[in-house]
Structures are given as structure tokens and as C-alpha cells.
Design a protein around this motif. Structure first.
Motif, PDB file in Angstrom:
ATOM      1  N   ASP A 241       0.838  -1.197   0.000  1.00  0.00           N
ATOM      2  CA  ASP A 241       0.000   0.000   0.000  1.00  0.00           C
ATOM      3  C   ASP A 241       0.875   1.250   0.000  1.00  0.00           C
ATOM      4  O   ASP A 241       1.558   1.538   0.989  1.00  0.00           O
ATOM      5  CB  ASP A 241      -0.903  -0.004   1.232  1.00  0.00           C
ATOM      6  N   PRO A 242       0.886   2.028  -1.085  1.00  0.00           N
ATOM      7  CA  PRO A 242       1.717   3.230  -1.136  1.00  0.00           C
ATOM      8  C   PRO A 242       1.363   4.261  -0.072  1.00  0.00           C
ATOM      9  O   PRO A 242       2.201   5.118   0.269  1.00  0.00           O
ATOM     10  CB  PRO A 242       1.459   3.782  -2.545  1.00  0.00           C
ATOM     11  N   TRP A 243       0.149   4.217   0.451  1.00  0.00           N
ATOM     12  CA  TRP A 243      -0.253   5.198   1.459  1.00  0.00           C
ATOM     13  C   TRP A 243       0.114   4.772   2.877  1.00  0.00           C
ATOM     14  O   TRP A 243      -0.057   5.546   3.818  1.00  0.00           O
ATOM     15  CB  TRP A 243      -1.749   5.467   1.383  1.00  0.00           C
ATOM     16  N   ALA A 244       0.629   3.579   3.041  1.00  0.00           N
ATOM     17  CA  ALA A 244       1.048   3.131   4.367  1.00  0.00           C
ATOM     18  C   ALA A 244       2.320   3.873   4.788  1.00  0.00           C
ATOM     19  O   ALA A 244       3.045   4.444   3.960  1.00  0.00           O
ATOM     20  CB  ALA A 244       1.293   1.625   4.363  1.00  0.00           C
ATOM     21  N   LYS A 245       2.581   3.863   6.078  1.00  0.00           N
ATOM     22  CA  LYS A 245       3.783   4.519   6.588  1.00  0.00           C
ATOM     23  C   LYS A 245       5.032   3.769   6.109  1.00  0.00           C
ATOM     24  O   LYS A 245       5.091   2.543   6.166  1.00  0.00           O
ATOM     25  CB  LYS A 245       3.757   4.550   8.118  1.00  0.00           C
ATOM     26  N   ALA A 246       6.001   4.513   5.639  1.00  0.00           N
ATOM     27  CA  ALA A 246       7.260   3.908   5.199  1.00  0.00           C
ATOM     28  C   ALA A 246       8.084   3.523   6.423  1.00  0.00           C
ATOM     29  O   ALA A 246       8.240   4.313   7.355  1.00  0.00           O
ATOM     30  CB  ALA A 246       8.041   4.875   4.327  1.00  0.00           C
ATOM     31  N   THR A 247       8.614   2.318   6.422  1.00  0.00           N
ATOM     32  CA  THR A 247       9.447   1.885   7.539  1.00  0.00           C
ATOM     33  C   THR A 247      10.894   2.316   7.312  1.00  0.00           C
ATOM     34  O   THR A 247      11.307   2.645   6.191  1.00  0.00           O
ATOM     35  CB  THR A 247       9.403   0.365   7.716  1.00  0.00           C
ATOM     36  N   ARG A 248      11.657   2.275   8.373  1.00  0.00           N
ATOM     37  CA  ARG A 248      13.077   2.624   8.276  1.00  0.00           C
ATOM     38  C   ARG A 248      13.811   1.678   7.324  1.00  0.00           C
ATOM     39  O   ARG A 248      14.681   2.109   6.561  1.00  0.00           O
ATOM     40  CB  ARG A 248      13.705   2.597   9.663  1.00  0.00           C
ATOM     41  N   ALA A 249      13.437   0.398   7.352  1.00  0.00           N
ATOM     42  CA  ALA A 249      14.081  -0.570   6.464  1.00  0.00           C
ATOM     43  C   ALA A 249      13.737  -0.300   5.007  1.00  0.00           C
ATOM     44  O   ALA A 249      14.597  -0.398   4.123  1.00  0.00           O
ATOM     45  CB  ALA A 249      13.667  -1.986   6.847  1.00  0.00           C
ATOM     46  N   GLU A 250      12.478   0.034   4.726  1.00  0.00           N
ATOM     47  CA  GLU A 250      12.066   0.281   3.350  1.00  0.00           C
ATOM     48  C   GLU A 250      12.806   1.480   2.762  1.00  0.00           C
ATOM     49  O   GLU A 250      13.283   1.429   1.611  1.00  0.00           O
ATOM     50  CB  GLU A 250      10.559   0.522   3.294  1.00  0.00           C
ATOM     51  N   VAL A 251      12.918   2.553   3.515  1.00  0.00           N
ATOM     52  CA  VAL A 251      13.595   3.742   3.001  1.00  0.00           C
ATOM     53  C   VAL A 251      15.092   3.470   2.841  1.00  0.00           C
ATOM     54  O   VAL A 251      15.709   3.903   1.866  1.00  0.00           O
ATOM     55  CB  VAL A 251      13.345   4.948   3.912  1.00  0.00           C
ATOM     56  N   ALA A 252      15.681   2.731   3.774  1.00  0.00           N
ATOM     57  CA  ALA A 252      17.091   2.365   3.633  1.00  0.00           C
ATOM     58  C   ALA A 252      17.309   1.559   2.359  1.00  0.00           C
ATOM     59  O   ALA A 252      18.293   1.761   1.633  1.00  0.00           O
ATOM     60  CB  ALA A 252      17.552   1.571   4.852  1.00  0.00           C
ATOM     61  N   GLN A 253      16.386   0.640   2.056  1.00  0.00           N
ATOM     62  CA  GLN A 253      16.495  -0.162   0.844  1.00  0.00           C
ATOM     63  C   GLN A 253      16.374   0.709  -0.404  1.00  0.00           C
ATOM     64  O   GLN A 253      17.127   0.551  -1.363  1.00  0.00           O
ATOM     65  CB  GLN A 253      15.417  -1.241   0.837  1.00  0.00           C
ATOM     66  N   MET A 254      15.421   1.638  -0.409  1.00  0.00           N
ATOM     67  CA  MET A 254      15.253   2.529  -1.565  1.00  0.00           C
ATOM     68  C   MET A 254      16.510   3.363  -1.805  1.00  0.00           C
ATOM     69  O   MET A 254      16.962   3.522  -2.952  1.00  0.00           O
ATOM     70  CB  MET A 254      14.058   3.454  -1.349  1.00  0.00           C
TER      71      MET A 254
END
Length: 272
Positions: A241-254
């Protein structure tokens, strides 16, 4: 530039699991060196930085600066096990001092990322200049500016002045609000397009990915561009879900994926 064979290595790393060392000559005299790792991993090369009319001028050549280097044998964070899908991204970026964790040796990968934290991460990855004398952002909700630290005021100012982040209004930034996945994708794509024009490819008209149905007028196009350019590589997008809160791991991966696309950068740690 001379490539040196360094015979005396004094390990003064604060994190025993990281391959982070200071290099000295056999006589103990300290010089400026840069450690580069071949693309695909392998034995790093320790090279001397030379001084010229442009100041210190390292020769980068075909090196990955550790982005594809072997990972440490032990995770630097107690809550980032080898089996985690984000292990490579988080640990590599921590080893390169591009992200940090908490004082209790945790990274808290599943926690939502704050807007202030995102500003610091994107500023560090993009190697933007940050100092106490930079023009402040026009936001009144950042609280008092502690001159003993650059966080969050100066990191937000750097990202804002570079056109990477925007406020939630003309005078507010909402630094302690969570970043959504959509917002994170938009700001990372915006950073790439502004700082490295042409790095990200335009999305083919016929491309249909996992985020094809996300047609938000503000973030939809940026989300598809992120997916097409592999900025979301490693993240399971089925049901995401793009509207869900981004996690620290997800942003680190991006951000890790962005650095892999970019290739060698001058944020490599200089030993001095």
C-alpha cells in the motif's frame, strides 16, 4: 596517484563487525588514504590521495566503494539478522556511515520513519553540504535550534534548499510526522532528478508494474518511475500500500538501490 601496500593497520573501529580501519605508514606517519572495493566485491585497494590545483583529488576509476563489498560477519544491529530482506542495504549503508541506528545497538527496521529522519538520510546520501550557517528553512514548527547538533534543522534546511523536500504547508514541515511510502518514493525520485539529471529512465508508456493502479496525481507518476528504475528492488510489492507509513528498512532499501544505480560516488570515507 600511488597505490600503496600498507603493512601496518591499526583497527580503531567503533563497530567490530565493520571493515573500517585507519591506515598508517610503517613509521606511524599518518597520510590521507581512500579505500575502494572492486565492483562485485573483492580485495579492496588502498590508494593515497594526492594534492593538486583542485585540492585533494582521488582517482575513482571502476570502484564500488563498498556498495558491493562483502558484508560483515556480524550484524551491527541486534534487530537486523542476516535473514532479513533488508540486511544487505541496512548493513552496507551503516558501514559507509550513511545511516545510523540507536544507542541500544538497534536499527528498529519496522518502525515508521519520521520526516525529520528522512531529511537527514537523503541529505547524507546525496552528500549535500550541511552546516550551522546555511539559510534556514521557512518552517516554524522545528523547535529551538540546538547549535550543538545539525539535526534536525540543518538537515531539513539542506534538503529543502536543494528542492528535495517540501513542507506540509508554507510555514510547517511536520518533522515528527511519519513519511508515507508514496512521499518517500516521490522525494527520492525528485532527489535523483534534481541532483543527477538523466540518472533515472523515463517510464515506458506500456509499462505495467505492481504500482500501475496507483494513480494519485501527486505521487502516482513518481511511484511508477521508482518501480521502473528498480528503486524498489528487494521490497515485496504484491499488496504493498503506497499510502502506508514507510518503515526505516524500506527507506534504507530505496536509498541503497539509488546508490547502486548511481554507481561510484564521492561519499566514500576518507581516512585521515
Amino acid at each position: 596517484m600511488n597505490t600503496l601496500t600498507v603493512t601496518n593497520r591499526l583497527d580503531v573501529t567503533e563497530f567490530g563487525s565493520h571493515d573500517k580501519r585507519w591506515y598508517y605508514t610503517p613509521t606511524g606517519l599518518e597520510w590521507l588514504y581512500v579505500e575502494t572495493t572492486p565492483k562485485g566485491g573483492g580485495q579492496p585497494t588502498i590508494s593515497e590521495l594526492t594534492s593538486g590545483i583542485f585540492g585533494l583529488w582521488p582517482e575513482f576509476l571502476e570502484s564500488s566503494f563498498g556498495m558491493n563489498a562483502s558484508l560483515p560477519a556480524q550484524s551491527p544491529f541486534t534487530d537486523v539478522p542476516h535473514s532479513s530482506w533488508y540486511y544487505h542495504a541496512v548493513v552496507t549503508m551503516r558501514a559507509k556511515e550513511l545511516i545510523s541506528g540507536y544507542a541500544d545497538d538497534t536499527f528498529r527496521p519496522t518502525e515508521p520513519l519520521l520526516r525529520a529522519q528522512f531529511a537527514k538520510m537523503i541529505t547524507t546520501v546525496a552528500t549535500l553540504a550541511v552546516d550551522e550557517n546555511m539559510p534556514p528553512p521557512p518552517f516554524s514548527d522545528l523547535g529551538p535550534d540546538d547549535t550543538a547538533t545539525l539535526y534536525p534543522h540543518e538537515y531539513i534546511a539542506a534538503a529543502y534548499n536543494a528542492g528535495i523536500v517540501m513542507g506540509t504547508s508554507a510555514t510547517t514541515f511536520s518533522p515528527w510526522n511519519n513519511v508515507t511510502r508514496a512521499q518517500a518514493m516521490t522525494m527520492i525520485v525528485r532527489a535523483a532528478d534534481k541532483l543527477w539529471p538523466g540518472l533515472l529512465e523515463p517510464v515506458p508508456v506500456k509499462f505495467t508494474g505492481y504500482l500501475a493502479g496507483f494513480q494519485d496525481p501527486t505521487h502516482g507518476a513518481q511511484a511508477r518511475k521508482a518501480e521502473w528504475n528498480n528503486l524498489l528492488k528487494g521490497i515485496t510489492l504484491a499488496g504493498w500500500d503506497p499510502w502506508a507509513k514507510a518503515t526505516r528498512a524500506e527507506v534504507a532499501q530505496m536509498l541503497f538501490n539509488l546508490l547502486e544505480i548511481h554507481g561510484p560516488m564521492q561519499w566514500v570515507r576518507i581516512v585521515s
